[in-house]
Design a protein around this motif. Sequence first.
Motif, PDB file in Angstrom:
ATOM      1  N   THR A  97     -15.608  -7.645   7.233  1.00 36.51           N
ATOM      2  CA  THR A  97     -14.446  -6.784   7.013  1.00 36.51           C
ATOM      3  C   THR A  97     -13.923  -6.208   8.326  1.00 36.51           C
ATOM      4  O   THR A  97     -14.639  -6.150   9.334  1.00 36.51           O
ATOM      5  CB  THR A  97     -14.779  -5.672   6.002  1.00 36.51           C
ATOM      6  OG1 THR A  97     -15.900  -4.921   6.484  1.00 36.51           O
ATOM      7  CG2 THR A  97     -15.095  -6.267   4.636  1.00 36.51           C
ATOM      8  N   SER A  98     -12.687  -5.740   8.295  1.00 33.79           N
ATOM      9  CA  SER A  98     -11.982  -5.363   9.534  1.00 33.79           C
ATOM     10  C   SER A  98     -12.410  -4.013  10.089  1.00 33.79           C
ATOM     11  O   SER A  98     -12.156  -3.719  11.256  1.00 33.79           O
ATOM     12  CB  SER A  98     -10.468  -5.314   9.266  1.00 33.79           C
ATOM     13  OG  SER A  98     -10.155  -4.254   8.378  1.00 33.79           O
TER      14      SER A  98
ATOM     15  N   LYS B 264     -11.209  -5.055  -4.701  1.00 31.72           N
ATOM     16  CA  LYS B 264     -12.571  -5.001  -4.143  1.00 31.72           C
ATOM     17  C   LYS B 264     -13.604  -4.619  -5.183  1.00 31.72           C
ATOM     18  O   LYS B 264     -14.488  -3.796  -4.933  1.00 31.72           O
ATOM     19  CB  LYS B 264     -12.632  -4.044  -2.948  1.00 31.72           C
ATOM     20  CG  LYS B 264     -11.785  -4.499  -1.773  1.00 31.72           C
ATOM     21  CD  LYS B 264     -12.028  -3.665  -0.539  1.00 31.72           C
ATOM     22  CE  LYS B 264     -11.128  -4.052   0.606  1.00 31.72           C
ATOM     23  NZ  LYS B 264      -9.687  -3.837   0.356  1.00 31.72           N
TER      24      LYS B 264
ATOM     25  N   ASP C  20       0.871  -1.184   0.000  1.00 28.08           N
ATOM     26  CA  ASP C  20       0.000   0.000   0.000  1.00 28.08           C
ATOM     27  C   ASP C  20       0.910   1.238   0.000  1.00 28.08           C
ATOM     28  O   ASP C  20       1.068   1.914   1.029  1.00 28.08           O
ATOM     29  CB  ASP C  20      -0.880   0.027   1.260  1.00 28.08           C
ATOM     30  CG  ASP C  20      -1.837  -1.160   1.385  1.00 28.08           C
ATOM     31  OD1 ASP C  20      -1.668  -2.151   0.653  1.00 28.08           O
ATOM     32  OD2 ASP C  20      -2.738  -1.096   2.231  1.00 28.08           O
TER      33      ASP C  20
ATOM     34  N   ASP D 223      -5.628  -6.494  -4.554  1.00 30.44           N
ATOM     35  CA  ASP D 223      -6.731  -6.007  -3.733  1.00 30.44           C
ATOM     36  C   ASP D 223      -7.434  -4.895  -4.502  1.00 30.44           C
ATOM     37  O   ASP D 223      -6.957  -3.764  -4.553  1.00 30.44           O
ATOM     38  CB  ASP D 223      -6.182  -5.506  -2.396  1.00 30.44           C
ATOM     39  CG  ASP D 223      -7.289  -5.085  -1.448  1.00 30.44           C
ATOM     40  OD1 ASP D 223      -8.473  -5.293  -1.773  1.00 30.44           O
ATOM     41  OD2 ASP D 223      -6.955  -4.548  -0.370  1.00 30.44           O
TER      42      ASP D 223
ATOM     43  N   GLN E 288      -2.502  -3.071  -3.148  1.00 29.25           N
ATOM     44  CA  GLN E 288      -3.827  -2.418  -3.102  1.00 29.25           C
ATOM     45  C   GLN E 288      -3.868  -1.422  -4.265  1.00 29.25           C
ATOM     46  O   GLN E 288      -3.081  -0.488  -4.328  1.00 29.25           O
ATOM     47  CB  GLN E 288      -3.964  -1.696  -1.767  1.00 29.25           C
ATOM     48  CG  GLN E 288      -5.328  -1.440  -1.216  1.00 29.25           C
ATOM     49  CD  GLN E 288      -6.468  -1.213  -2.158  1.00 29.25           C
ATOM     50  OE1 GLN E 288      -6.380  -0.448  -3.107  1.00 29.25           O
ATOM     51  NE2 GLN E 288      -7.584  -1.858  -1.877  1.00 29.25           N
TER      52      GLN E 288
ATOM     53  N   GLN F 280      -4.015  -1.814  12.358  1.00 26.97           N
ATOM     54  CA  GLN F 280      -5.401  -1.793  12.846  1.00 26.97           C
ATOM     55  C   GLN F 280      -5.552  -2.459  14.218  1.00 26.97           C
ATOM     56  O   GLN F 280      -6.661  -2.534  14.762  1.00 26.97           O
ATOM     57  CB  GLN F 280      -6.343  -2.443  11.827  1.00 26.97           C
ATOM     58  CG  GLN F 280      -6.425  -1.675  10.510  1.00 26.97           C
ATOM     59  CD  GLN F 280      -7.314  -2.341   9.490  1.00 26.97           C
ATOM     60  OE1 GLN F 280      -8.470  -2.673   9.761  1.00 26.97           O
ATOM     61  NE2 GLN F 280      -6.783  -2.534   8.282  1.00 26.97           N
TER      62      GLN F 280
ATOM     63  N   SER G 197       0.096  -4.387   6.291  1.00 24.57           N
ATOM     64  CA  SER G 197       0.603  -3.446   5.285  1.00 24.57           C
ATOM     65  C   SER G 197       1.429  -2.356   5.946  1.00 24.57           C
ATOM     66  O   SER G 197       2.664  -2.430   5.998  1.00 24.57           O
ATOM     67  CB  SER G 197      -0.563  -2.809   4.495  1.00 24.57           C
ATOM     68  OG  SER G 197      -1.378  -3.779   3.901  1.00 24.57           O
ATOM     69  N   ARG G 198       0.767  -1.342   6.537  1.00 30.16           N
ATOM     70  CA  ARG G 198       1.505  -0.163   7.019  1.00 30.16           C
ATOM     71  C   ARG G 198       2.556  -0.500   8.069  1.00 30.16           C
ATOM     72  O   ARG G 198       3.638   0.098   8.076  1.00 30.16           O
ATOM     73  CB  ARG G 198       0.519   0.874   7.584  1.00 30.16           C
ATOM     74  CG  ARG G 198      -0.265   1.591   6.509  1.00 30.16           C
ATOM     75  CD  ARG G 198      -1.449   2.333   7.082  1.00 30.16           C
ATOM     76  NE  ARG G 198      -2.447   1.423   7.623  1.00 30.16           N
ATOM     77  CZ  ARG G 198      -3.579   1.814   8.209  1.00 30.16           C
ATOM     78  NH1 ARG G 198      -3.822   3.108   8.358  1.00 30.16           N
ATOM     79  NH2 ARG G 198      -4.452   0.933   8.642  1.00 30.16           N
TER      80      ARG G 198
ATOM     81  N   LYS H 128       0.049  -8.564  -1.346  1.00 28.48           N
ATOM     82  CA  LYS H 128      -1.274  -8.018  -1.700  1.00 28.48           C
ATOM     83  C   LYS H 128      -1.137  -6.529  -2.050  1.00 28.48           C
ATOM     84  O   LYS H 128      -1.241  -5.671  -1.182  1.00 28.48           O
ATOM     85  CB  LYS H 128      -2.251  -8.196  -0.528  1.00 28.48           C
ATOM     86  CG  LYS H 128      -3.659  -7.699  -0.855  1.00 28.48           C
ATOM     87  CD  LYS H 128      -4.616  -7.919   0.304  1.00 28.48           C
ATOM     88  CE  LYS H 128      -4.415  -6.963   1.435  1.00 28.48           C
ATOM     89  NZ  LYS H 128      -4.825  -5.569   1.146  1.00 28.48           N
TER      90      LYS H 128
ATOM     91  N   PRO I 140      -6.906  -9.387   6.945  1.00 33.86           N
ATOM     92  CA  PRO I 140      -6.201  -8.132   7.205  1.00 33.86           C
ATOM     93  C   PRO I 140      -6.566  -7.609   8.587  1.00 33.86           C
ATOM     94  O   PRO I 140      -7.575  -8.022   9.181  1.00 33.86           O
ATOM     95  CB  PRO I 140      -6.732  -7.197   6.119  1.00 33.86           C
ATOM     96  CG  PRO I 140      -8.054  -7.752   5.745  1.00 33.86           C
ATOM     97  CD  PRO I 140      -8.155  -9.173   6.198  1.00 33.86           C
TER      98      PRO I 140
HETATM   99  O1  LIG Z   1      -9.586  -6.706   1.338  1.00 34.01           O
HETATM  100  C1  LIG Z   1      -8.715  -6.270   2.098  1.00 34.01           C
HETATM  101  O2  LIG Z   1      -7.539  -6.515   1.893  1.00 34.01           O
HETATM  102  C2  LIG Z   1      -9.130  -5.563   3.313  1.00 34.01           C
HETATM  103  C3  LIG Z   1     -10.331  -5.970   3.868  1.00 34.01           C
HETATM  104  C4  LIG Z   1     -10.673  -5.530   5.147  1.00 34.01           C
HETATM  105  O3  LIG Z   1     -11.676  -5.933   5.709  1.00 34.01           O
HETATM  106  N1  LIG Z   1      -9.847  -4.659   5.781  1.00 34.01           N
HETATM  107  C5  LIG Z   1      -8.681  -4.201   5.222  1.00 34.01           C
HETATM  108  O4  LIG Z   1      -7.962  -3.437   5.892  1.00 34.01           O
HETATM  109  N2  LIG Z   1      -8.334  -4.605   3.962  1.00 34.01           N
HETATM  110  C6  LIG Z   1      -7.103  -4.085   3.311  1.00 34.01           C
HETATM  111  O5  LIG Z   1      -5.980  -4.591   4.029  1.00 34.01           O
HETATM  112  C7  LIG Z   1      -4.964  -3.595   4.155  1.00 34.01           C
HETATM  113  C8  LIG Z   1      -4.751  -3.280   5.627  1.00 34.01           C
HETATM  114  O6  LIG Z   1      -3.680  -2.406   5.782  1.00 34.01           O
HETATM  115  P1  LIG Z   1      -2.976  -2.139   7.209  1.00 34.01           P
HETATM  116  O7  LIG Z   1      -4.064  -1.745   8.146  1.00 34.01           O
HETATM  117  O8  LIG Z   1      -2.029  -1.029   6.903  1.00 34.01           O
HETATM  118  O9  LIG Z   1      -2.280  -3.407   7.603  1.00 34.01           O
HETATM  119  C9  LIG Z   1      -5.437  -2.407   3.326  1.00 34.01           C
HETATM  120  O10 LIG Z   1      -4.912  -2.570   2.022  1.00 34.01           O
HETATM  121  C10 LIG Z   1      -6.939  -2.562   3.284  1.00 34.01           C
HETATM  122  O11 LIG Z   1      -7.487  -2.018   2.101  1.00 34.01           O
END
Ligand SMILES: O=C(O)c1cc(=O)[nH]c(=O)n1[C@@H]1O[C@H](COP(=O)(O)O)[C@@H](O)[C@H]1O
Length: 281
Positions: free
Chosen positions: A147-148, A95, A23, A93, A61, A219, A248-249, A59, A214
């Motif tokens: 989703t998260s 969506k 990302d 990724d 984005q 998060q 990711s981050r 992955k 994720p």
């Molecule tokens: O489909 C995804 O990857 C996704 C689904 C979800 O429910 N939550 C979610 O955070 N993501 C993706 O997962 C990554 C999370 O990033 P970090 O929070 O930086 O680890 C981002 O690219 C989000 O777009």
Amino acid sequence: MSFLDRLRAAERRADSLLCVGLDPDPAKFPAPWTGDAGRIFDFCARIVDATKDLVLAYKPQIAYFAAHRAEDQLERLMAYLARTAPDVPVILDAKRGDIGATAEQYAREAFDRYQADAVTVSPFMGFDTVEPYLRRPGKGVFLLCRTSNPGGADWQAQRLADLPGQPRLYEHLAAMAETRWNRNGQLGLVVGATWPEELARVRALAPTLPLLIPGVGAQGGDAAATVRAAWRGTPEGGSTAPIVVNSSRAVLYASAGPDFAEAARREALATRDTLNAARRG
Ligand SMILES: O=C(O)c1cc(=O)[nH]c(=O)n1[C@@H]1O[C@H](COP(=O)(O)O)[C@@H](O)[C@H]1O
């Protein structure tokens, strides 16, 4: 080889459940690249070089590339991954989610243009919008399930009053993806690490599907609780159906300095080890 088999092989080879999310945000790049969208490829390539032996998947984005008119750099990155980490599956990724005719174009984008091994898809519009992705038997399709994000429960946790047992929307989706919808064994589900109880429920309803999870790292999802909720082992020590735990981050921006790639490796290694300790402990 099916996407599921590729994931299993990658998990075994790297001894890892970790997926590094790509990302790239130029505002967070180290000097002298800070703010320079022309360095997206270079930044991601350094991360890949530093982590490719530690991951079972990458992955990227797509929004982080498209927002900067950097789709050409995403194409370069996908080619770079195919060259330097050919055994690591790449989940685009994106969506996506739209009527069938448009979904066909999204499938071409993910699988032909970017050569991704799998793509994330929103199932909100129904099965006919998922079906075009299922004409590619070697490719994976991860459907958003639980989703998260904080608002994930707004729809996904609602009960479907017309169905026997009144399942929650995400529960019904998990059951459909495990059975009727999974025509070629291509489907997986996306479930946030931020909801370990729901994650365990999804694993119970979809025991054979790969789960993209994720939410660990930035998060705040608990890596060990994630494994306890979703990982199921074989007698040989592998996974019955892989879990793909994305960060990711926390990996990409572990350091804002010139040592960013080394710091990313340290963070990836620590996360991989935490995930492995949880499945072996
Ligand atoms: O489909 C995804 O990857 C996704 C689904 C979800 O429910 N939550 C979610 O955070 N993501 C993706 O997962 C990554 C999370 O990033 P970090 O929070 O930086 O680890 C981002 O690219 C989000 O777009």
